[in-house]
Write an enzyme that holds these catalytic residues in place. Sequence first.
Site, PDB file in Angstrom:
ATOM      1  N   GLU A 126      11.772  -6.317   2.960  1.00  0.00           N
ATOM      2  CA  GLU A 126      10.497  -5.710   3.366  1.00  0.00           C
ATOM      3  C   GLU A 126      10.949  -4.336   3.522  1.00  0.00           C
ATOM      4  O   GLU A 126      10.110  -3.215   2.973  1.00  0.00           O
ATOM      5  CB  GLU A 126       9.989  -6.270   4.396  1.00  0.00           C
ATOM      6  CG  GLU A 126       9.255  -7.702   4.344  1.00  0.00           C
ATOM      7  CD  GLU A 126       8.396  -7.961   5.524  1.00  0.00           C
ATOM      8  OE1 GLU A 126       7.432  -7.955   5.688  1.00  0.00           O
ATOM      9  OE2 GLU A 126       9.267  -8.408   6.563  1.00  0.00           O
TER      10      GLU A 126
ATOM     11  N   GLU B 257      10.444 -16.001   5.053  1.00  0.00           N
ATOM     12  CA  GLU B 257       9.941 -16.636   6.455  1.00  0.00           C
ATOM     13  C   GLU B 257       8.977 -17.672   6.607  1.00  0.00           C
ATOM     14  O   GLU B 257       9.207 -18.191   7.678  1.00  0.00           O
ATOM     15  CB  GLU B 257       8.916 -15.277   6.701  1.00  0.00           C
ATOM     16  CG  GLU B 257       9.653 -14.079   7.039  1.00  0.00           C
ATOM     17  CD  GLU B 257      10.181 -12.974   5.910  1.00  0.00           C
ATOM     18  OE1 GLU B 257      10.390 -11.841   6.223  1.00  0.00           O
ATOM     19  OE2 GLU B 257      10.156 -13.744   4.862  1.00  0.00           O
TER      20      GLU B 257
END
Length: 685
Positions: free
Chosen positions: A106, A126
């Site tokens: 990210e 995730e």
Amino acid sequence: MSTAQVRLERDGDIAVIVIDNPPINAGSAAVRAGLLAAIDTVAHDGTLRAAVIIGAGTTFIAGSDLKEFGQPLQDPQLPAIIKAIEGCGKPVVAALHGAALGGGYELALGCDYRIAAPGTVVGLPEVTLGIIPGAGGTQRLPRLVGLPKAIDLVCSGERVAASEALALGMLDAIAAGDLRQEALACARRLIGTRSLLRERTAPACTAEELAAASAAALRAGRERPAVRAAIEAVGQAALADMEPGLAAERAMFQQLRLSVEARALRHLFFAERASARHPALAGVAPRPVELIAVLGAGTMGAGIAIAALDAGYRVLLVEQDPAALERGGNNIADLYADRLKRGRLSAEAAAQRLGSLERSLDWSRLAEADLVIEAVFEDLAVKQQVFARLDAVMRPGAILASNTSYLDLDAIAGATSRPGDVLGLHFFSPANVMRLLEVVRGAATAPEVLATGLAVGRRLRKLPILTGNAFGFIGNRVYAAYRRQCEFLIEEGAYPEQVDAALEAFGFAMGPFAVADMSGLDIAWRMRQSQAATRDPRARYVDIADRLCEAGRLGRKTGAGYYRYQAGARGGQPDPLVREVIEQSRAANGIAARPLDDAEIVRRALLAMVNEAALLLAEGVAGHAADVDLVLINGYGFPRWEGGPVFWARERGRAALEHDLDWLAAVSAAGFVRGDAACLLAKED
């Protein structure tokens, strides 16, 4: 600006921001604070015109510090760092190597350009931890790869190799030489420009493509909450303005990270790391292993051989029956041919692995091996005969391992003159696929032999769990208690299909009676027969499975067991004859059937596992309470999102658990041994 975890170096007018938080450069609060300060320096220092973010050591950022996720998050949080990068007014290049996963990727998505060293893996895993990306991953990734592919990548948590990531657009370049120097060159080319993903729109897709990707992800993810949230969040990336999507993503992330499911998955993450710590083996060097001999070329033996070949070992497959040896060798060759056909293996790699395999009927060849793994019939007398022969032929210092699933390892080792060289390596079928490996410690097993078993297991890409020598070790001992309780349930009034359906609805891959049919009822039957002489005559015993076996109903292989099977059908069908057998058994034992609801079925089945786990811990068979969870999840189909029986028990709290175990003891009747809940609740390092 420099801190212990982040330092800013200068290469002319380019800032090089180095993340140095070993061993994996986890994105901790200290790392985030250092990054924010460094970006602030870049933004306000007129002598700096661009920046490169790079990791020290072997990796970029392999993920966030998961210990923070169960606590109030500390500022600065990752979205603030990415916002600072986007707002600093100067181009920022992410130079990736090793792994850029989760928050690490990210962070890279928030930069202007992404260049990676060959061999790098990137991704957003995730969802596999019960959450979703929380720093813009669901909004920026779709702007690179499109919404359907982003749904696939985010919901699966797939780790993508650099070459594929480049083809998908997840990376801008792969370095041909020195990563740092090539990243600096990229930064210099970008001076005076910006290329931020928030300024792009996601590639167009049809509603049908989006629906198909969503449906596929839901099926693969068993419609878990994190999968649903990920699909919803990625859908927001269709908007030109990123802000609403970022806000929605962050809200979902914050809600999910505190859920029971996320806690359960974090528990397993840390449990795996704890399972590898064995203080008694600290500093003990494993013996060298280059050639592994596998004795027995059946399904299990061939699977073990494939696992060893895949790990780069030389393998000697030994049998005493020529036809069995040929079948086993052909099965191995067929598997590699299939991988080659499917593009999962190159012709060169397939040839190399098959070239590392030798087949022999000559037991004297076993003298060449560093480690032999016996995979013969599960009978104590047979295994003792085999180990006596191995003792005579194996060289001094070689390790003798049994793949027994429940027999007494010490009794097997006693057939040799060197019990210190004997250990158990209990693989799970199919051995080349299943991740779990129970490493069994005998009374005399030498420390370096145990260390070798664990090291070999890791090289085989297994999850090696150390267990003491007790009937069934960890997995089969707990599963036997679970299956026994389920047999009590059908004796009391339920039927196999109701028990299976209730436990599958809870999340098990298959119910216990469907599993029994798949494995073959005769396996457990033989085990019960071997224990008959020592069984406490006062203990409750359900004879329904015995009656089915006596009627020739041995499961799928005979077309009938607890269910009836038709050729070509995927599953079995309830059979009135089974109900007759159950009702006859109830009548013979004076049991009046009563209605049982699904909640009681699930509660009793899980409590049976929990109680047996407590007994195993008290006996020292399991070293860590969480090892029980790892074994049940990786070998027996317990749902990962429930964390395992120990995690489930801890969630209930001490008072409720004590009450439940008292209740289980009462309904289980004679022969039930109640475990000590304190063993399960004690904190571990």
